[in-house]
Structure formats: C-alpha cells, structure tokens
Design a protein around this motif. Structure first.
Motif: not given
Lengths: 118, 85, 175
Positions: B24-25, B29-32, B34-38
């Motif tokens: 959310f934070l 877009a790349a951070d998101r 990475v979070a989805i990958d995790t």
C-alpha cells in the motif's frame, strides 16, 4: 525423536529468516535494496520450511513404510527447487524493468549501468 | 499441545499482512511489484505447510503450479515496468 | 530427431518423479506409466524446438548433469548461508553502501551466463540488474561496495565470491 527436534529447528530458522526479509522490505530505503532483502532471505527461509516438511516425510516413511510420504517429500523438493529458480529470475526481471523505467538507486555510491547505456 | 505446523502458518500469514503494508505504501510501481513477489513466495511456503497440517498432498501440487504461474505474472509485470510490452 | 528424444526423456523423468510412490511396478502403477509415456510424447512434439535450441549437445552428457546437484549442495550452499547472514546483519544494523558495478564474466554460453547470473542473485549481497548481450558482462547491484571499488571500471567475477570459486565450477559445468 531426533526428527522432531530437527523439524522444529528448521521451522524456527525458516521463520526467522522470513521475518528478517519482511523487516528489510519495510525498512530499506530504495527498491533495489528492498529486493536484496526479499529475494535472498525469503527464498532461504522458504527453503528451510520446505526442508522441515521433507524431514517429516522421510521420518514418517522410515517408521511406517507408507508410500505416500515419499510422494510428499518428492513433491515438496520439486516445489522448493522451482521456487528458488523462479525467485532468482523474477527478481532479476523486476530489477531490469525498474532500471529501464528510470528508477535510480537512491543512495548509490556508483551507477555504472547509467554511464554505459544512455 | 498445539501442532507446530499451525503456529508456523499463523506467523507466516502475519508476515504476509506486514508485507501488504509495503504494497500500500510503496512510492513506485517497482516497490509494489517486489511486495507482490514476496507475497507469492510466502504463499507457496504457507501452502506447503498447510499440506502437511491437513495431510493433503494435493496442496503441495497446488504450491508447485502457483509458484510457476506467479513467476509468469512477475515476468509480465517486469516487462510492463520496463516499457517493453 | 535428437531434440525430440531429449525433450521426451526429460519430460518422462519429471513425470516419473512427480508420480513416484503410486503403485506396484517398482514405484509406479501401470496406468501411470502409460499416461506418462503418452503425455511425454505429446509434450516433446509440442516443445521440441524450445528446449534444445543450439546445435551442440554437450549438456546431454550425464556427468555434467551430475555435477549440478554437487555444485548446489557444496560451494553454492556455503555461499548462500554466508550471504544470508550478511544481509541479516545489514537489515538489523542498517549499515549499507549500495551501488551498481560492472562485472566482467569470461563465460560464452547462454547456460553459463544464466547460472552465473542466478548464483550472483542468490549469493553475496548482489543482484544482477542487466546483461550486456555482446560482451556478456553483468551489471550487478551490490548492497555493500568494498572501499575502492567505485573507481574501478570493471571487477573480475571471482572477486565477488569469497569462500568458494563459483565461476570455475560454472565453467566446468557449462563450457
């Protein structure tokens, strides 16, 4: 009895590394360093939780001789291998895409890729 | 005594919720991505542990297919980020 | 014809591994064996041009394939453990010095580059960001650049690994 201790130890180590990976994801400053934390540490932690499942299957197969525990161990092994490969390649793809999208490594000592490919 | 598999699954689900904070934070877009990958990686781990907790081998087959399919989705998200799609 | 046979054998081996422990003929039931052969023939007919693209078949040598699990369980596991402890230390203390450096790799084949890039991604505080297609050099994001590396235009690939010489192993496997 030894198997129980090994299973608990592997689960604890795996959850410890997973938790540190999430802490790095929340704590590091830019996308590349976050990727360091998640790629390495969640892969390593998930390997250890899978290893505990493999030990469980092998121990139950040795004590009971039931064939389905072999299936459990082999399938878990294949899942762990595919997880390791897909994580490495996927994180490389995200890093490449992020650099092509123009996201700079924010605290960076040096950026050779920026100099060589305009 | 509570089964250790359930405790491990509970902790991993809490970790998934924590990584949703970054989803959310995340400023870019790349951070998101990475979070989805995790989240995908942890989901595979949770599926493997649930397969033992419920004594259902089919869960582990689901975990294999989930790992491979989430890999394809990650590749497409990365291609889209790099503007090659 | 050779790509078809190789793909067929690999698909059959994977199917047998997934279906192990199901019946009476050794480990498999007869219906599983028939289904495995049929599905592997189908998969080989569809995917014969995807798996074996090059003309040299040196990876079909079983000795080279046996080296891969040895590599994964020996030096690679050591490096992965050290890398994870290192990144764990950096997560806790927040002591980082990131940057992207250029790493020279002497590898020529696609499989060699693939294995080296994945080994770098999973091992010591580094992630492969991009690959120069012509010279096969790697651009590597390093979480903690040692002092003095930021002035050097290129870094040799074996300087990244401290415990074991992984590039030599990869060269022995893939080239």
């Amino acid at each position: 009895m030894i198997a129980d201790v090994l299973i608990l130890a592997c689960l604890a180590v795996g959850i410890f590394f997973n938790a540190l990976g999430i802490a790095g994801l929340l704590r590091f400053p830019d996308v590349y360093t976050r990727m360091h934390a998640t790629t390495k540490m969640t892969t390593f932690g998930s390997m250890f939780t899978a290893l505990s499942v493999i030990i469980y299957g092998v121990a139950l197969f040795l004590s009971s001789g039931d064939g389905q525990y072999v299936t459990l161990s082999v399938h878990t092994l294949i899942a762990a291998i595919s997880l390791a490969f897909t994580n490495a390649v996927g994180s490389h793809a995200i890093a490449r895409g992020a650099h092509k999208a123009g996201i700079k490594p924010a605290p960076a000592i040096v950026d050779r890729l920026e100099e060589f490919t305009p | 005594m509570i089964d250790p598999w359930y405790i491990a699954v509970c902790i991993l689900v809490i970790l998934v919720c924590l990584s949703l904070i970054r989803l959310f934070l995340g400023p870019t877009a790349a951070d998101r991505a990475v979070a989805i990958d995790t989240v995908n990686t942890l989901s595979v781990a949770v599926l493997i542990l649930l397969g033992v907790a419920y004594q259902q081998i089919i869960f582990i087959d689901v975990a294999i297919v989930y790992a491979l399919l989430s890999f394809v989705s990650t590749l497409y998200i990365a291609k889209y980020l790099g503007g090659e799609l | 014809m050779i790509p078809f046979l190789l793909t067929f054998i690999l698909a059959l081996l994977l199917y047998l591994l997934l279906a192990a422990g199901s019946g009476s003929v050794l480990l498999w039931s007869p219906s599983e064996l028939v289904a495995g052969v049929a599905l592997s023939l189908l998969a080989a007919a569809v995917a014969r041009n995807l798996l074996c693209r090059s003309d040299s078949y040196r990876m079909a040598n079983p000795l080279r394939l046996l080296l891969i699990p040895l590599y994964l369980l020996g030096p690679f596991l050591l490096e992965v453990t050290k890398a994870n402890l290192d990144v764990a230390y950096r997560v806790i203390t927040g002591n980082i010095r990131p940057g992207i450096i250029r790493v020279q790799s002497g590898l020529r084949t696609d499989l060699g580059i693939f294995m080296l890039a994945n080994s770098i991604t999973l091992t010591p505080g580094t992630i492969t960001v991009d690959i120069d297609e012509k010279s096969h050099d790697l651009y590597v994001h390093n979480i903690n650049i040692p002092q003095g590396w930021e002035e050097r235009p290129q870094v040799e690939e074996r300087e990244l690994f401290s415990l074991a010489n992984l590039p030599a192993w990869i060269r022995r496997i893939a080239e």
